[in-house]
Write a protein that holds these residues in place. Sequence first.
Motif, PDB file in Angstrom:
ATOM      1  N   ILE A 142       0.826  -1.195   0.000  1.00 52.91           N
ATOM      2  CA  ILE A 142       0.000   0.000   0.000  1.00 52.91           C
ATOM      3  C   ILE A 142       0.867   1.255   0.000  1.00 52.91           C
ATOM      4  O   ILE A 142       0.576   2.237  -0.684  1.00 52.91           O
ATOM      5  CB  ILE A 142      -0.945   0.005   1.216  1.00 52.91           C
ATOM      6  N   CYS A 143       1.963   1.222   0.770  1.00 56.28           N
ATOM      7  CA  CYS A 143       2.879   2.367   0.800  1.00 56.28           C
ATOM      8  C   CYS A 143       3.464   2.628  -0.581  1.00 56.28           C
ATOM      9  O   CYS A 143       3.594   3.778  -1.012  1.00 56.28           O
ATOM     10  CB  CYS A 143       3.985   2.117   1.818  1.00 56.28           C
ATOM     11  N   LEU A 144       3.834   1.541  -1.287  1.00 53.73           N
ATOM     12  CA  LEU A 144       4.361   1.683  -2.640  1.00 53.73           C
ATOM     13  C   LEU A 144       3.292   2.243  -3.576  1.00 53.73           C
ATOM     14  O   LEU A 144       3.579   3.092  -4.437  1.00 53.73           O
ATOM     15  CB  LEU A 144       4.857   0.334  -3.152  1.00 53.73           C
ATOM     16  N   ALA A 145       2.047   1.792  -3.401  1.00 51.05           N
ATOM     17  CA  ALA A 145       0.948   2.273  -4.232  1.00 51.05           C
ATOM     18  C   ALA A 145       0.729   3.768  -4.033  1.00 51.05           C
ATOM     19  O   ALA A 145       0.502   4.515  -4.990  1.00 51.05           O
ATOM     20  CB  ALA A 145      -0.324   1.494  -3.918  1.00 51.05           C
ATOM     21  N   VAL A 146       0.797   4.220  -2.784  1.00 51.75           N
ATOM     22  CA  VAL A 146       0.636   5.642  -2.487  1.00 51.75           C
ATOM     23  C   VAL A 146       1.766   6.457  -3.123  1.00 51.75           C
ATOM     24  O   VAL A 146       1.542   7.529  -3.692  1.00 51.75           O
ATOM     25  CB  VAL A 146       0.596   5.879  -0.966  1.00 51.75           C
ATOM     26  N   PHE A 147       2.988   5.915  -3.049  1.00 52.19           N
ATOM     27  CA  PHE A 147       4.142   6.598  -3.646  1.00 52.19           C
ATOM     28  C   PHE A 147       3.955   6.743  -5.161  1.00 52.19           C
ATOM     29  O   PHE A 147       4.207   7.814  -5.735  1.00 52.19           O
ATOM     30  CB  PHE A 147       5.413   5.816  -3.335  1.00 52.19           C
ATOM     31  N   LEU A 148       3.513   5.662  -5.807  1.00 51.53           N
ATOM     32  CA  LEU A 148       3.267   5.708  -7.247  1.00 51.53           C
ATOM     33  C   LEU A 148       2.152   6.704  -7.577  1.00 51.53           C
ATOM     34  O   LEU A 148       2.218   7.430  -8.580  1.00 51.53           O
ATOM     35  CB  LEU A 148       2.888   4.316  -7.764  1.00 51.53           C
ATOM     36  N   ALA A 149       1.117   6.731  -6.731  1.00 46.96           N
ATOM     37  CA  ALA A 149       0.006   7.648  -6.966  1.00 46.96           C
ATOM     38  C   ALA A 149       0.458   9.098  -6.888  1.00 46.96           C
ATOM     39  O   ALA A 149      -0.006   9.946  -7.655  1.00 46.96           O
ATOM     40  CB  ALA A 149      -1.103   7.393  -5.946  1.00 46.96           C
ATOM     41  N   VAL A 150       1.375   9.394  -5.975  1.00 52.51           N
ATOM     42  CA  VAL A 150       1.900  10.757  -5.851  1.00 52.51           C
ATOM     43  C   VAL A 150       2.647  11.160  -7.125  1.00 52.51           C
ATOM     44  O   VAL A 150       2.500  12.274  -7.632  1.00 52.51           O
ATOM     45  CB  VAL A 150       2.825  10.877  -4.623  1.00 52.51           C
ATOM     46  N   ILE A 151       3.448  10.224  -7.660  1.00 51.56           N
ATOM     47  CA  ILE A 151       4.160  10.487  -8.915  1.00 51.56           C
ATOM     48  C   ILE A 151       3.158  10.717 -10.049  1.00 51.56           C
ATOM     49  O   ILE A 151       3.302  11.647 -10.849  1.00 51.56           O
ATOM     50  CB  ILE A 151       5.092   9.312  -9.259  1.00 51.56           C
ATOM     51  N   GLY A 152       2.145   9.846 -10.104  1.00 49.26           N
ATOM     52  CA  GLY A 152       1.124  10.001 -11.135  1.00 49.26           C
ATOM     53  C   GLY A 152       0.384  11.315 -11.013  1.00 49.26           C
ATOM     54  O   GLY A 152       0.099  11.981 -12.017  1.00 49.26           O
ATOM     55  N   LEU A 153       0.079  11.719  -9.781  1.00 50.77           N
ATOM     56  CA  LEU A 153      -0.600  12.992  -9.544  1.00 50.77           C
ATOM     57  C   LEU A 153       0.244  14.172 -10.017  1.00 50.77           C
ATOM     58  O   LEU A 153      -0.265  15.136 -10.584  1.00 50.77           O
ATOM     59  CB  LEU A 153      -0.911  13.144  -8.055  1.00 50.77           C
ATOM     60  N   TYR A 154       1.552  14.078  -9.768  1.00 49.89           N
ATOM     61  CA  TYR A 154       2.442  15.162 -10.191  1.00 49.89           C
ATOM     62  C   TYR A 154       2.388  15.340 -11.711  1.00 49.89           C
ATOM     63  O   TYR A 154       2.234  16.448 -12.219  1.00 49.89           O
ATOM     64  CB  TYR A 154       3.871  14.867  -9.744  1.00 49.89           C
ATOM     65  N   LEU A 155       2.487  14.216 -12.430  1.00 55.01           N
ATOM     66  CA  LEU A 155       2.460  14.276 -13.891  1.00 55.01           C
ATOM     67  C   LEU A 155       1.097  14.721 -14.417  1.00 55.01           C
ATOM     68  O   LEU A 155       1.004  15.396 -15.443  1.00 55.01           O
ATOM     69  CB  LEU A 155       2.818  12.909 -14.476  1.00 55.01           C
ATOM     70  N   LEU A 156       0.048  14.339 -13.685  1.00 53.05           N
ATOM     71  CA  LEU A 156      -1.301  14.638 -14.145  1.00 53.05           C
ATOM     72  C   LEU A 156      -1.738  16.057 -13.830  1.00 53.05           C
ATOM     73  O   LEU A 156      -2.459  16.685 -14.612  1.00 53.05           O
ATOM     74  CB  LEU A 156      -2.285  13.651 -13.506  1.00 53.05           C
ATOM     75  N   CYS A 157      -1.281  16.585 -12.712  1.00 55.51           N
ATOM     76  CA  CYS A 157      -1.780  17.880 -12.230  1.00 55.51           C
ATOM     77  C   CYS A 157      -0.848  19.061 -12.489  1.00 55.51           C
ATOM     78  O   CYS A 157      -1.304  20.192 -12.626  1.00 55.51           O
ATOM     79  CB  CYS A 157      -2.064  17.803 -10.730  1.00 55.51           C
TER      80      CYS A 157
ATOM     81  N   ILE B  78      -1.414   6.426 -16.462  1.00 59.61           N
ATOM     82  CA  ILE B  78      -0.932   5.039 -16.472  1.00 59.61           C
ATOM     83  C   ILE B  78      -0.327   4.674 -15.115  1.00 59.61           C
ATOM     84  O   ILE B  78      -0.587   3.595 -14.565  1.00 59.61           O
ATOM     85  CB  ILE B  78       0.104   4.835 -17.597  1.00 59.61           C
ATOM     86  N   ILE B  79       0.486   5.593 -14.564  1.00 57.29           N
ATOM     87  CA  ILE B  79       1.119   5.328 -13.267  1.00 57.29           C
ATOM     88  C   ILE B  79       0.077   5.242 -12.162  1.00 57.29           C
ATOM     89  O   ILE B  79       0.132   4.365 -11.287  1.00 57.29           O
ATOM     90  CB  ILE B  79       2.160   6.418 -12.945  1.00 57.29           C
ATOM     91  N   MET B  80      -0.921   6.135 -12.204  1.00 56.26           N
ATOM     92  CA  MET B  80      -1.966   6.104 -11.195  1.00 56.26           C
ATOM     93  C   MET B  80      -2.792   4.826 -11.290  1.00 56.26           C
ATOM     94  O   MET B  80      -3.167   4.227 -10.277  1.00 56.26           O
ATOM     95  CB  MET B  80      -2.870   7.329 -11.336  1.00 56.26           C
ATOM     96  N   PHE B  81      -3.074   4.385 -12.515  1.00 60.35           N
ATOM     97  CA  PHE B  81      -3.841   3.153 -12.682  1.00 60.35           C
ATOM     98  C   PHE B  81      -3.029   1.960 -12.184  1.00 60.35           C
ATOM     99  O   PHE B  81      -3.583   1.027 -11.592  1.00 60.35           O
ATOM    100  CB  PHE B  81      -4.226   2.967 -14.151  1.00 60.35           C
ATOM    101  N   ALA B  82      -1.712   1.997 -12.406  1.00 65.35           N
ATOM    102  CA  ALA B  82      -0.848   0.935 -11.886  1.00 65.35           C
ATOM    103  C   ALA B  82      -0.892   0.917 -10.354  1.00 65.35           C
ATOM    104  O   ALA B  82      -0.913  -0.145  -9.724  1.00 65.35           O
ATOM    105  CB  ALA B  82       0.582   1.139 -12.371  1.00 65.35           C
ATOM    106  N   ALA B  83      -0.932   2.115  -9.749  1.00 65.75           N
ATOM    107  CA  ALA B  83      -1.028   2.209  -8.290  1.00 65.75           C
ATOM    108  C   ALA B  83      -2.354   1.655  -7.791  1.00 65.75           C
ATOM    109  O   ALA B  83      -2.421   0.981  -6.761  1.00 65.75           O
ATOM    110  CB  ALA B  83      -0.866   3.667  -7.857  1.00 65.75           C
ATOM    111  N   ILE B  84      -3.432   1.924  -8.545  1.00 66.06           N
ATOM    112  CA  ILE B  84      -4.753   1.426  -8.176  1.00 66.06           C
ATOM    113  C   ILE B  84      -4.773  -0.100  -8.208  1.00 66.06           C
ATOM    114  O   ILE B  84      -5.279  -0.763  -7.301  1.00 66.06           O
ATOM    115  CB  ILE B  84      -5.825   1.996  -9.125  1.00 66.06           C
ATOM    116  N   ILE B  85      -4.176  -0.688  -9.272  1.00 67.56           N
ATOM    117  CA  ILE B  85      -4.120  -2.140  -9.386  1.00 67.56           C
ATOM    118  C   ILE B  85      -3.286  -2.740  -8.255  1.00 67.56           C
ATOM    119  O   ILE B  85      -3.669  -3.721  -7.615  1.00 67.56           O
ATOM    120  CB  ILE B  85      -3.522  -2.556 -10.747  1.00 67.56           C
TER     121      ILE B  85
END
Length: 301
Positions: free
Chosen positions: A137-152, A286-293
Motif C-alpha cells: 500500500i505504501c508503494l501504491a501511495v508513492f506511485l500515486a503521488v508520482i502520477g498525480l504530479y504528472l497529471l496535475c 498510467i502510473i496512477m492506474f498501476a497504483a490502483i491495481i
Amino acid sequence: MKKLQVRNSILLLITATIWGCAFVAQSVGMDYVGPFTFTAIRSLIGSVFLVPCIWMLGKFKNTEKQVEKTSVETQKDRKELLVGGILCGIVICVASNLQQFGIMYASVGKSGFLTALYIILVPVLGIFIGRKPGKKICLAVFLAVIGLYLLCMKSGMLKIEFGDILLLLGALTFSIHIMVVDHFTQKTDGVKLSCIQFLVCGMLSAIVMFLFEKPSWTDIFTAWAPILYAGILSCGVAYTLQIVGQKGMNPTIASLIMSLESVVSAIAGWIILGQVLSAGEIAGCIIMFAAIILAQLPEKS
C-alpha cells in the motif's frame, strides 16, 4: 460456478463503464445547469429509481428466513437504516458536489483518475482505525503521488490547479463514504441504504441550490439527457448491478474491475468530447492506474 463468476464479472464491468461515462454526462450537464442543481436532480432521480429496484430485489429473496426478516423488521433495524442513510447521504453530498465543481475545471479523463484515488485512500484512512497498511500500500501511495504530479502539474511547475484540489478533496470524501457504507451495510440492506442516501443528498443539494443558484425548468429540461443518465444509470442501475455483481465475487477482483471506471472516463472524454490528454498527463494516468491495481492485489500471508 464458473459461469456465475463470468456473469458477475461482466456485470461489474458494465458498472465501471456506466460510472466512467457518467463523467461525460456530468461535464456536459454543466453547460446548462449549476453543479448543485445537477447533483440535486440526479440524486433525487436515483432515489426514486431505486424504489422499484428494492421491490424487485425483495422478490428474489426466496428463503423463508429472508422473507421473515424483511416482514418483521425491528425498530432497531429501521433506526440503523435511517441513521446510516442520513450519514451516508451527508458524506456523499459533499463528495458529489466537490467532484461536480472539479469537473468544471478539469478534463473528463483527469477527473476520472483523480476520483479513482479513493481506492488507495481507503486503506490509508484505515490507519486511523487501527488498520496499518503493508509495504504494498505504501508503494501504491508513492506511485500515486508520482502520477498525480504528472497529471496535475503544468509545465513542470509545482502548482496544482483549483479543479485538481476539488477533485482530490472529493476523492478523500468518497473514501470516507466508502468506510461509512462498509460499516452500515453489515447491518442494513444495501439498496435501501442507497435509496435513503440519494434522497438525503438530493434534498441537501436542493437547499444549497436555491441559496446560491437560479435553477430554471428550461435549463433543466435542456439538460435532460445527461441528468437522466447520471440519475438513472449512474445512481440507480450501476449501484444495483454492483450489489448483484459483487455477490459471491472475490472483493479484490470486484474492486479491481470497478476501478476501470477511471480508464473508461479517459476514453469516453477523448471519443465523445475530444478531450485529448498530453503525453505527461497520459503517463500520469498510467502510473496512477498501476497504483490502483497494486493497491487491490492481496498481501502475502
